[in-house]
Each structure stands twice: as structure tokens, then as C-alpha cells.
Design a protein around this motif. Structure first.
Motif, PDB file in Angstrom:
ATOM      1  N   THR A  22      -5.837  -5.479   1.457  1.00 36.38           N
ATOM      2  CA  THR A  22      -6.709  -5.315   0.302  1.00 36.38           C
ATOM      3  C   THR A  22      -5.893  -5.388  -0.981  1.00 36.38           C
ATOM      4  N   ARG A  78      -5.483   1.304   8.989  1.00 36.44           N
ATOM      5  CA  ARG A  78      -6.424   0.181   8.858  1.00 36.44           C
ATOM      6  C   ARG A  78      -6.804  -0.383  10.210  1.00 36.44           C
ATOM      7  N   GLU A  82      -4.151   2.312  -1.660  1.00 29.35           N
ATOM      8  CA  GLU A  82      -4.660   2.593  -0.324  1.00 29.35           C
ATOM      9  C   GLU A  82      -3.554   3.139   0.579  1.00 29.35           C
ATOM     10  N   ARG A  83      -3.834   4.239   1.262  1.00 29.70           N
ATOM     11  CA  ARG A  83      -2.886   4.781   2.238  1.00 29.70           C
ATOM     12  C   ARG A  83      -3.023   3.973   3.515  1.00 29.70           C
ATOM     13  N   ILE A  84      -1.978   3.248   3.871  1.00 35.21           N
ATOM     14  CA  ILE A  84      -2.102   2.340   5.006  1.00 35.21           C
ATOM     15  C   ILE A  84      -1.429   2.848   6.270  1.00 35.21           C
ATOM     16  N   GLY A 130       0.828  -1.196   0.000  1.00 38.09           N
ATOM     17  CA  GLY A 130       0.000   0.000   0.000  1.00 38.09           C
ATOM     18  C   GLY A 130       0.860   1.243   0.000  1.00 38.09           C
ATOM     19  N   ASP A 150      -6.257  -3.131  -3.252  1.00 37.92           N
ATOM     20  CA  ASP A 150      -6.123  -1.751  -3.703  1.00 37.92           C
ATOM     21  C   ASP A 150      -4.759  -1.225  -3.301  1.00 37.92           C
TER      22      ASP A 150
END
Length: 362
Positions: A304, A325, A309-311, A184, A306
Motif C-alpha cells: 500500500t 498483511r 501501516e504496521r506490516i 511500512g 500508506d
């Protein structure tokens, strides 16, 4: 046996069958098969141990309950025995939730500079050091297989193979089991070395994690579906660092996946490394398709597909690390960047496990 644990019976039988196979020297002539069987045996061993503990605890409760009417001492022991049985039941329920079958695999991890120019490339270098130090703490081996340096000493793109220590069989200790949650966008907030006014900037780097293919035959690749280009290796700023066409770019035409390698001195070595990464990416793509189609418990609730996504955010002024998350937050960023990543990863593992348990109970 309680009806809800009827599924244990075939797992016990499978455990006994694998135990018998592993005792056969002929099985170990195929290292790949022996390794796969060993990992499955270790995974099932946890189920067997939890089942036996549950069975003993429930037997103790039943025996104490029968004797309680005649002997007060058994009645006094009953609450503690019931508490032990409840804990054993919960443990068995947890180990019965199907885990990711790829948890025992090694990985190829890629870090790519993103928004922020040179600052992002420097941050990519910081992330690489964090993962290398974390791997060192775990006793894993690392190998940088491709790197594109930036002008200030960071990385525009770097790929590293991470392998578990020799002899490791427990899937929970696998590299993929722990690093799969790292994919991510990782965001950093700090004053860049290029900032003369002391202002805090935000930049980002992307992390991709692929389970490594253990056997080349696991992923069939038609050579007619590959376009292979060769060119001269280049360093920072594009200057040539090789007088021969040793760099290799392989494009898998059906998927459009492209892998480039130039770190090795020979074209053959670069091609082998490129194929290694290509297989890992094709395996990851296949798994994502299967997970999306099945949508079963093996699909991670935290990891995920994706990749935009900024995790996580790394805030230097506050020495803060935050995982978006799981809600994990701590003020020991300096220690995390030095490889103390275990609590952060554990928060992702726990969140994923809780989601799987909830799904299994629904």
C-alpha cells in the motif's frame, strides 16, 4: 485458439519483434534501451513458453478425445491429459496477468528509527543487517549511501542502494519485485539493552523503498525548482566531523521532498547522491499518483501507499516473525534476521498475485 487467450497473439508478435531488435548490434550501443528490451523479452518469454505448453496440451486432449471412441487406450489416457491441460491453462492465465512494469528495477531502501529512542535505532541497525544479508544471499550488490549513527551503535536513519546481479533480465528476480513489499512500519518486541528490569518493550522502525531511476532523463527536474543548502557534516551527538561545508540538503520546491547527504567527503559527491535519491523519490511519487488514478491490476494489493501501516512484528522472546498483511507466521526470527527473508517475502508476493488473479477474473 480459445477466445480468452486472444490477447496472446499481440504478445507473441511483440516477443518476435524484440528478439529481432536484440539481434541488432546497434541496439546494444544504448545500454539503457538494451537493458529495458532484455527485461521485456524475458517477461514475454514466460508468456510464450506458457502459451506453447497450453497449446500442446489442449491439442493432445483434442486428439485423444477424437480417438477415444475407437481405441480404449486413448480413453484411458484422456483424464491425465485433461489434468495437464488444466494446469497449463492456469499457468498461462497467471503469466497473462499484467505485472508491475518496474519489477526489474534496482531500489533505494531507507530505514528510519521511530518510536522507542535508542532501542528503535538499534532495531533499525538489525533491519539493515537483515536486508544486507538477504541481498548477499540473492547475489545483489549493496551500497550504503547515507547513514546517521545513534549513540549506542544503531542508526537514526540509513539509506542503502540495492542492485541486481549483472546480467539479470527476468523481472521476477528484480530487486523491486522482491523488496517493494517491505515498505511500512516494522515493530519489535524485546528487552532493550537499556532496560535494567528485564521488561519487554515495543518499539518500531520505518522502512521506505523506492525504485531507482536508471536514466537521469527519465525524471525531468527543473534546477530552478530546487533549493540547495550546504553545511558541515556532523556525527553522533551533533559533533562536527568535517571542517568544510560538504554536506548538502536539496529541497524540491513543488513537492516539498527534501534529501540530505553528508557521507561523502566532497560537496559534489554528496550532491550527486542526493540527486540520485531525489529522482527515486520523485519517481515513486509519480507512480503512486498514477496507480491511485488508474486503480488497475498493476497496483499492488499488498504494497500500500500508506507508509504508516504496521506490516510486521519481530518478537524476540518467542523467536517469532509475523506479517500482518498476509498472515504469515514462523518461529525462526533468528534465521530471518540473518537474511533468511525469502519465505516472508514470498508470502507477500503470493498474496499479491492471488489478489491480481481474482481481480482479473471478476
Amino acid at each position: 485458439m480459445t477466445e480468452s487467450f486472444a490477447a496472446v497473439e499481440h504478445l507473441l508478435a511483440e516477443h518476435a519483434e524484440i528478439e529481432s531488435l536484440l539481434a541488432d548490434p546497434a541496439v546494444h550501443a544504448d545500454a539503457g534501451r538494451a537493458r529495458t528490451l532484455g527485461r521485456r523479452y524475458a517477461e514475454l518469454g514466460q508468456v510464450v513458453a506458457a502459451y506453447r505448453a497450453w497449446r500442446d496440451a489442449t491439442d493432445d486432449v483434442e486428439a485423444a478425445a477424437e480417438l477415444a471412441a475407437e481405441d480404449a487406450s486413448f480413453a484411458a489416457e484422456l483424464p491425465a491429459l485433461q489434468e495437464t491441460a488444466a494446469a497449463a491453462t492456469e499457468k498461462l492465465r497467471r503469466v497473462l496477468v499484467p505485472r508491475d512494469p518496474d519489477d526489474g528495477r534496482d531500489v533505494i531502501l531507507e530505514i528510519k528509527a521511530g518510536e522507542g529512542g535508542e532501542e528503535s535505532a538499534l532495531f533499525a541497525g538489525d533491519l539493515l543487517r537483515m536486508y544486507l544479508r538477504y541481498a548477499e544471499r540473492r547475489g545483489w550488490k549493496t551500497e550504503i549511501i547515507e547513514a546517521t549513527d545513534s549513540d549506542l551503535g544503531g542508526y537514526k536513519d540509513v539509506q542503502v542502494a540495492v542492485k541486481a546481479r549483472a546480467g539479470a533480465t527476468d523481472p521476477a528476480d528484480g530487486v523491486w519485485a522482491n523488496l517493494k513489499y517491505e515498505g511500512g512500519v516494522h515493530r519489535v518486541q524485546r528487552v532493550p539493552v537499556t532496560e535494567s528490569q528485564g521488561r519487554i518493550h515495543t518499539s518500531a522502525a520505518g522502512v521506505l523503498v523506492f525504485p531507482e531511476v536508471e536514466d537521469a532523463g527519465e525524471i525531468e527536474i527543473d534546477q530552478n525548482e530546487l533549493r540547495i543548502d550546504v553545511y558541515r557534516s556532523s556525527g553522533p551527538g551533533g559533533q562536527s566531523v568535517n571542517t568544510t561545508d560538504s554536506a548538502v540538503r536539496i529541497t524540491h520546491l513543488p513537492t516539498g521532498i527534501t534529501v540530505s547527504m553528508q557521507n561523502e567527503k566532497s560537496q559534489l559527491q554528496n550532491r550527486e547522491q542526493a540527486m540520485r535519491v531525489l529522482r527515486a523519490r520523485l519517481l515513486a511519487a509519480r507512480q503512486e499518483e498514477e496507480a491511485a488514478a488508474a486503480n488497475d491490476l498493476r497496483r499492488s494489493q499488498v504494497r500500500t501507499v500508506d507508509r504508516s501501516e504496521r506490516i510486521r512484528t519481530y518478537n524476540y522472546p518467542e523467536n517469532r516473525i509475523a506479517d500482518h498483511r498476509t498472515g504469515y507466521k514462523a518461529y525462526n526470527l533468528d534465521q530471518v534476521l540473518d537474511g533468511d527473508l525469502e519465505p516472508v517475502i514470498r508470502s507477500a508476493i503470493d498474496a499479491d498475485e492471488a489478489a491480481r488473479l481474482a481481480a482479473a477474473a471478476s
